[in-house]
Design an enzyme around this catalytic site. Structure first.
Site, PDB file in Angstrom:
ATOM      1  N   HIS A  54     -11.964 -19.598 -24.994  1.00 27.28           N
ATOM      2  CA  HIS A  54     -11.082 -20.230 -23.612  1.00 27.28           C
ATOM      3  C   HIS A  54     -11.417 -19.446 -22.460  1.00 27.28           C
ATOM      4  O   HIS A  54     -11.087 -19.664 -21.445  1.00 27.28           O
ATOM      5  CB  HIS A  54     -10.091 -20.845 -23.837  1.00 27.28           C
ATOM      6  N   SER A 106      -5.904 -12.598 -23.365  1.00 33.52           N
ATOM      7  CA  SER A 106      -6.673 -13.383 -24.382  1.00 33.52           C
ATOM      8  C   SER A 106      -7.752 -12.811 -24.627  1.00 33.52           C
ATOM      9  O   SER A 106      -8.799 -12.358 -23.900  1.00 33.52           O
ATOM     10  CB  SER A 106      -6.995 -14.860 -23.740  1.00 33.52           C
ATOM     11  N   ASP A 112     -11.325 -20.814 -31.378  1.00 37.40           N
ATOM     12  CA  ASP A 112     -11.300 -20.134 -30.216  1.00 37.40           C
ATOM     13  C   ASP A 112     -11.684 -18.796 -30.216  1.00 37.40           C
ATOM     14  O   ASP A 112     -11.468 -18.083 -29.570  1.00 37.40           O
ATOM     15  CB  ASP A 112      -9.833 -20.075 -29.735  1.00 37.40           C
TER      16      ASP A 112
END
Length: 469
Positions: free
Chosen positions: A114, A217, A144
């Site tokens: 992402h 992230s 992911d």
């Protein structure tokens, strides 16, 4: 004399307290050396993308100078834009921010999918401020993860650890770029392992209380030996900010994906074709199972390997390919590690007996339609129910059941039922009409817990249903 005695006592107490504090401080980990060694292999990732953007409509809230990043935050964690964010589309440039880490001396970099999804250009900035434009090697949206490559040699790398050895209570540390603040260090403990999240059921997540925010992230999660045991991926929040619950992808899962991305540029995994949930004590009792383990099938997808093998909604998978299933989150990972066309045995609990069913796995479709849904509410027993409208049934692939139109309290409320739930099965019997639902419910003795299958907000699940006096 009394005065002297008081002074002596105060000195003794103070010395004891100081010694206790020093002992406590000595027992806490010092992350300094770990951070110094690991930081050079941690990178900052930024992207450029031409997008159609929206501005706030009348009455919409302004989000300030970092609104684009906050919009991305809301989109990733909530699947939607902040309230009020609707307006005529405009073309513009968008940048996103994230973290990553170097896993090979020749420039392979691991991050979250992402972070780079949809990017036109991906920039990787190293600890020494060197910056590279990265090539996208491959992505795996289901875990992911994304693998990048930069053209450089003799790069510092992280040491990969064994996530299977992690235990709740162990210290872990994250390095990343929350809100663009490079090389921010946060620490905490492992809260749980093997967490299964509804939208990411191929990953047995590591849950921690390490502070993770937008920009973290894709960054590494280290153990005290300086080994990467996870990739920080997402948080659970009701406020829009960190609330003490964050999730990381285990290093074992990540490196399995990396190997396939390096060799093929994509990830292939087997597919069973079921939606599942955990078996708690009440559900186990309602099914007549003497222990609360296994993966309870809440839906078998049409034309799936599971359907072809004869698996049914309400079956509890106790073992798969010889591996015991303690909780539902273990099953998708086990299946995902296998290859298409493999024939395996599944030990299931059905109708009070254990039986073994042979299943031939298939390659997972690119976009299987696994979601059904619900909207309104039901009858009697503390609720009013009605027939499922045809358009709702068609839209959400609901082929039987009744919809709760109103929760009146009592039994329905105490069992956690909600307006909009669609009840498709009660006490092992399919519900096809309001009259049939009332008849089946009438035959259930008060105080006895039976399994009820409901579809709530697009997700099917079983709940233990007990009729109250």
């Amino acid at each position: 004399m009394n005065r002297l005695l008081k002074q002596v006592c105060m000195v003794v107490v103070s010395s004891f307290m100081m010694a206790s504090m020093l002992t406590h401080a000595a027992s806490l980990p010092d992350f300094t050396e770990l951070v110094e060694k690991a930081s050079p292999a941690v990178v900052n990732i930024s992207t450029e993308q031409t997008v159609t953007t929206k501005t706030a409509n009348e009455g919409g809230q302004q989000l300030g100078p970092n609104s684009e990043e906050l919009n991305e935050f809301f989109k990733h964690f909530f699947g939607q834009q902040p309230f009020g964010q609707q307006a005529p589309p405009q073309q513009g440039q968008r940048s996103s921010l994230g973290s990553g880490f170097i896993i090979s001396h020749d420039g392979y970099v691991l991050t979250n999918n992402h972070v780079i999804d949809g990017a036109d250009v991906i920039h990787v900035r190293l600890n020494d401020r060197r910056e590279y434009v990265a090539k996208l090697v491959g992505t795996d949206p289901r875990t992911d993860l994304a693998l990048l490559k930069i053209e450089a040699d003799d790069l510092p790398i992280v040491k990969m650890g064994d996530s299977d050895k992690l235990k709740p209570g162990q210290w872990v540390l994250a390095i990343g770029s929350p809100f663009g603040f490079d090389y921010t260090v946060t620490a905490g403990i492992v809260s749980a392992t093997g967490r299964s999240l509804p939208s990411d059921n191929y990953v047995p997540f590591i849950q921690t209380d390490v502070a993770i925010n937008p920009g973290n992230s894709g960054g590494p999660l280290f153990n005290l030996d300086g080994e990467v045991v996870g990739i920080n991926s997402q948080i659970y929040t009701r406020s829009g900010g960190f609330m003490g619950v964050s999730f990381a992808i285990p290093s074992k899962v990540a490196m399995s994906v990396v190997d396939q991305l390096k060799s093929d540029g994509k990830v292939s995994r087997a597919w069973l074709g079921v939606l599942i949930q955990d078996v708690n004590n009440e559900l186990a009792e309602s099914f007549g199972l003497d222990r609360s383990n296994g993966a309870l099938i809440s839906r078998v997808l049409p034309d799936s390997p599971a359907e072809k093998a004869g698996l049914k909604s309400g079956d509890i998978i106790l073992e798969f390919n010889g591996q015991s299933i303690a909780h539902s989150g273990e099953l998708p990972y086990i299946v995902g590690q296998m290859k298409a066309d493999e024939k395996v045995d599944a030990k299931v609990y059905r109708d009070g007996k254990e039986q073994t069913i042979s299943v031939t796995l298939e390659a997972r479709p690119n976009d299987p339609k696994v979601v059904a849904q619900s909207q309104q509410d039901q009858n009697r027993l503390g609720m009013i129910v009605g027939e499922v409208p045809a358009d709702m049934a068609k839209k959400f692939e609901i082929d039987n059941g009744v919809v709760i139109e109103q929760v009146l309290g009592g039994t329905a409320a105490r069992n956690g039922l909600q307006q909009g739930d669609v009840i498709t099965m009660l006490n092992g019997k399919r519900i096809t009409s309001v009259a049939e639902f009332a008849k089946i419910a009438k035959d259930i003795p008060s105080g006895r817990s039976v399994p009820m299958r409901v579809i709530r907000q697009g997700y099917p699940m079983f709940i233990p249903f007990k009729i109250m006096d």
